[in-house]
Enzyme design. Structure first.
Site, PDB file in Angstrom:
ATOM      1  N   LEU A  47      62.164  61.798  60.761  1.00  0.00           N
ATOM      2  CA  LEU A  47      62.855  61.187  61.893  1.00  0.00           C
ATOM      3  C   LEU A  47      64.130  61.939  62.251  1.00  0.00           C
ATOM      4  O   LEU A  47      64.321  62.337  63.407  1.00  0.00           O
ATOM      5  CB  LEU A  47      63.178  59.722  61.558  1.00  0.00           C
ATOM      6  CG  LEU A  47      64.017  58.930  62.551  1.00  0.00           C
ATOM      7  CD1 LEU A  47      63.309  58.840  63.893  1.00  0.00           C
ATOM      8  CD2 LEU A  47      64.314  57.547  62.004  1.00  0.00           C
ATOM      9  N   VAL A  48      65.013  62.148  61.287  1.00  0.00           N
ATOM     10  CA  VAL A  48      66.289  62.806  61.569  1.00  0.00           C
ATOM     11  C   VAL A  48      66.143  64.322  61.582  1.00  0.00           C
ATOM     12  O   VAL A  48      66.683  65.002  62.458  1.00  0.00           O
ATOM     13  CB  VAL A  48      67.352  62.407  60.525  1.00  0.00           C
ATOM     14  CG1 VAL A  48      68.697  62.993  60.893  1.00  0.00           C
ATOM     15  CG2 VAL A  48      67.464  60.896  60.433  1.00  0.00           C
ATOM     16  N   GLY A  49      65.401  64.859  60.608  1.00  0.00           N
ATOM     17  CA  GLY A  49      65.255  66.308  60.525  1.00  0.00           C
ATOM     18  C   GLY A  49      64.662  66.914  61.785  1.00  0.00           C
ATOM     19  O   GLY A  49      65.113  67.970  62.257  1.00  0.00           O
ATOM     20  N   THR A  96      73.845  54.759  59.943  1.00  0.00           N
ATOM     21  CA  THR A  96      73.386  53.390  59.987  1.00  0.00           C
ATOM     22  C   THR A  96      71.866  53.398  60.156  1.00  0.00           C
ATOM     23  O   THR A  96      71.225  54.446  60.019  1.00  0.00           O
ATOM     24  CB  THR A  96      74.076  52.632  61.132  1.00  0.00           C
ATOM     25  OG1 THR A  96      73.742  51.253  61.049  1.00  0.00           O
ATOM     26  CG2 THR A  96      73.671  53.185  62.497  1.00  0.00           C
ATOM     27  N   SER A 156      72.570  57.039  53.505  1.00  0.00           N
ATOM     28  CA  SER A 156      72.131  55.809  54.160  1.00  0.00           C
ATOM     29  C   SER A 156      73.199  54.738  53.984  1.00  0.00           C
ATOM     30  O   SER A 156      73.923  54.730  52.984  1.00  0.00           O
ATOM     31  CB  SER A 156      70.816  55.329  53.549  1.00  0.00           C
ATOM     32  OG  SER A 156      70.548  53.990  53.907  1.00  0.00           O
ATOM     33  N   SER A 157      73.270  53.820  54.930  1.00  0.00           N
ATOM     34  CA  SER A 157      74.265  52.743  54.849  1.00  0.00           C
ATOM     35  C   SER A 157      73.981  51.779  53.702  1.00  0.00           C
ATOM     36  O   SER A 157      74.844  50.969  53.340  1.00  0.00           O
ATOM     37  CB  SER A 157      74.325  51.971  56.162  1.00  0.00           C
ATOM     38  OG  SER A 157      73.072  51.387  56.465  1.00  0.00           O
ATOM     39  N   CYS A 158      72.794  51.870  53.090  1.00  0.00           N
ATOM     40  CA  CYS A 158      72.470  50.971  51.970  1.00  0.00           C
ATOM     41  C   CYS A 158      73.252  51.329  50.711  1.00  0.00           C
ATOM     42  O   CYS A 158      73.162  50.630  49.698  1.00  0.00           O
ATOM     43  CB  CYS A 158      70.977  50.985  51.680  1.00  0.00           C
ATOM     44  SG  CYS A 158      70.395  52.479  50.884  1.00  0.00           S
ATOM     45  N   HIS A 169      60.499  50.761  58.669  1.00  0.00           N
ATOM     46  CA  HIS A 169      61.716  49.993  58.832  1.00  0.00           C
ATOM     47  C   HIS A 169      61.531  48.972  59.948  1.00  0.00           C
ATOM     48  O   HIS A 169      60.530  48.965  60.654  1.00  0.00           O
ATOM     49  CB  HIS A 169      62.886  50.921  59.146  1.00  0.00           C
ATOM     50  CG  HIS A 169      63.338  51.729  57.976  1.00  0.00           C
ATOM     51  ND1 HIS A 169      63.060  53.062  57.843  1.00  0.00           N
ATOM     52  CD2 HIS A 169      64.062  51.380  56.871  1.00  0.00           C
ATOM     53  CE1 HIS A 169      63.588  53.512  56.710  1.00  0.00           C
ATOM     54  NE2 HIS A 169      64.198  52.518  56.103  1.00  0.00           N
ATOM     55  N   LYS A 183      71.216  57.892  46.521  1.00  0.00           N
ATOM     56  CA  LYS A 183      72.061  58.415  47.596  1.00  0.00           C
ATOM     57  C   LYS A 183      73.533  58.466  47.191  1.00  0.00           C
ATOM     58  O   LYS A 183      74.255  59.393  47.563  1.00  0.00           O
ATOM     59  CB  LYS A 183      71.881  57.567  48.861  1.00  0.00           C
ATOM     60  CG  LYS A 183      70.524  57.764  49.531  1.00  0.00           C
ATOM     61  CD  LYS A 183      70.338  59.220  49.932  1.00  0.00           C
ATOM     62  CE  LYS A 183      68.999  59.497  50.573  1.00  0.00           C
ATOM     63  NZ  LYS A 183      68.822  60.922  50.928  1.00  0.00           N
ATOM     64  N   GLY A 194      63.230  68.628  55.318  1.00  0.00           N
ATOM     65  CA  GLY A 194      62.768  67.400  55.961  1.00  0.00           C
ATOM     66  C   GLY A 194      62.707  67.519  57.471  1.00  0.00           C
ATOM     67  O   GLY A 194      62.993  66.560  58.186  1.00  0.00           O
ATOM     68  N   TYR A 251      67.042  53.291  45.557  1.00  0.00           N
ATOM     69  CA  TYR A 251      67.276  54.262  46.633  1.00  0.00           C
ATOM     70  C   TYR A 251      68.772  54.456  46.856  1.00  0.00           C
ATOM     71  O   TYR A 251      69.258  55.586  46.998  1.00  0.00           O
ATOM     72  CB  TYR A 251      66.601  53.777  47.917  1.00  0.00           C
ATOM     73  CG  TYR A 251      66.814  54.672  49.114  1.00  0.00           C
ATOM     74  CD1 TYR A 251      66.148  55.885  49.227  1.00  0.00           C
ATOM     75  CD2 TYR A 251      67.672  54.300  50.148  1.00  0.00           C
ATOM     76  CE1 TYR A 251      66.340  56.709  50.324  1.00  0.00           C
ATOM     77  CE2 TYR A 251      67.860  55.105  51.248  1.00  0.00           C
ATOM     78  CZ  TYR A 251      67.194  56.307  51.339  1.00  0.00           C
ATOM     79  OH  TYR A 251      67.390  57.123  52.431  1.00  0.00           O
TER      80      TYR A 251
END
Length: 361
Positions: free
Chosen positions: A15-17, A165, A108-110, A180, A141, A11, A137
């Site tokens: 965004l993070v990768g 978060t 993920s915080s979810c 998001h 996770k 990934g 989702y």
């Protein structure tokens, strides 16, 4: 890790990768392995196995995932649970099979229950029911966390799970059908500003440069712009005042972390923290994942006001309370990561200004 260690980032375009790739590169790591989704389908067990046999990574980061906002999560429920389970299952198992030295799984915080006590501690996982809109989702996770934990306990692997978060950054998804809350606000207020100032060509350019899944691009013409914008809650009244209608009441609280801070935390853990450093010697070893956040939150209404002011939109904000708010509050307890030696650096206002400038570029 050594500077020549073979590090696979699943990934790396996301965004993070992409932020992790950038931080590793800046720190002098020279042997970073990547594949985009057209080159490697991580949902395929066989393709993933062949990739690991060929590349033999020593360190693995799982930043690959199917992600989206409330609407996307609630609409594509089957896709979200299937794709994410397959991606992480294949990578985690192949990392065990090929004796990877350390794996970092990003969740993920979810994952936490809808009505968790606040701030949310790691031990609150699975205490009660999840938020319905992103349940598939979240379950995927949670399965990833438990898979890493279980492999560590049975096979003595070194797989660490981290739960960020709400994240934002320069490679965010601005598709208004899938994005998001923060990137969606930035794009909506930018388009609304252009509409308020009658800069129709800028709106056309924006719509063409950043595709929206459900937008019919044959209809992107000057006389049809008001109809297109209205679909996303951007409208102009008879007096020429533009309004942006947002989902919910604006009352829920959310915590936000810049992707660069998240990447710094990820690399810090890769370099310094192992599974044995985060387990407590009890009869039941569980909840070994680590929350990553700022420890501070803000209402969606306050967030919208900051974005509006940053962009310079002069119109109105309206709220559609018939639409769901989602979980009322999701503030992570970051005591564990702070005690391990890491803390965030980028303030929310600074971060929003930074990504808006990048959006304009």
């Amino acid at each position: 890790m050594n500077k020549d260690s073979r590090i696979y980032i699943a990934g790396h375009k996301g965004l993070v990768g992409s932020a992790i790739y950038e931080v590793l590169s800046q720190k002098g790591y020279k042997n970073i392995i990547t594949r985009n989704s057209s080159e490697l389908d991580l949902r395929s067990q066989k393709d993933t196995e062949l990739f690991f046999e060929k590349e033999t990574p020593e360190y693995v980061v799982i930043a690959a995932a199917k992600v989206g906002g409330i609407m996307a999560n609630n609409t594509y429920r089957a896709d979200f649970i299937y794709d994410n389970l397959m991606i992480q299952n294949n990578i985690i198992n192949q990392s065990y099979q090929h004796k990877v030295k350390k794996l970092l799984f990003l969740g993920s915080s979810c994952i936490y229950p809808k009505n968790s006590p606040q701030p949310i501690k790691e031990q609150y996982l699975l205490n009660s029911e999840l938020e319905y809109t992103n349940e598939p989702y979240a379950i995927a996770k949670i399965a990833g966390i438990k898979m890493c934990e279980s492999y560590n306990l049975q096979y003595d692997t070194n797989f660490v799970s981290i739960m960020p978060t709400n994240l934002y950054g320069k490679n965010d998804n601005y598709d208004l059908d899938k994005s998001h809350v923060l990137p969606a606000l930035i794009r909506k207020f930018y388009l609304a500003k252009c509409f308020h100032e009658n800069n129709i060509q800028q709106i056309i350019d924006d719509l063409k440069n950043k595709p929206i899944q459900s937008c019919n691009y044959d209809l992107i013409k000057s006389d049809n712009i008001p109809n297109i914008l209205a679909r996303y809650g951007i409208e102009k009244n008879k007096q020429g005042i533009v309004s942006v209608t947002l989902w919910g009441t604006g009352k829920p609280l959310r915590e936000f972390l810049h992707a660069k801070d998240m990447a710094e935390a990820s690399v810090y853990i890769l370099e310094n923290i192992n599974f044995k450093d985060i387990i407590e010697e009890t009869s039941e070893i569980k909840n070994t994942h680590i929350n990553i956040g700022t420890g501070q939150d803000i209402t969606i209404k306050e967030l919208a006001q900051i974005v509006k002011e940053t962009i310079g939109f002069k119109g109105e904000i309206k709220w559609d309370s018939s639409k769901p708010d989602g979980t009322y509050r999701k503030l992570l307890d970051v005591t564990k990561i702070n005690s391990l030696g890491w803390k965030y650096k980028i303030s929310l206002k600074e971060g929003i200004s930074d990504i808006y400038n990048k959006y304009l570029q």
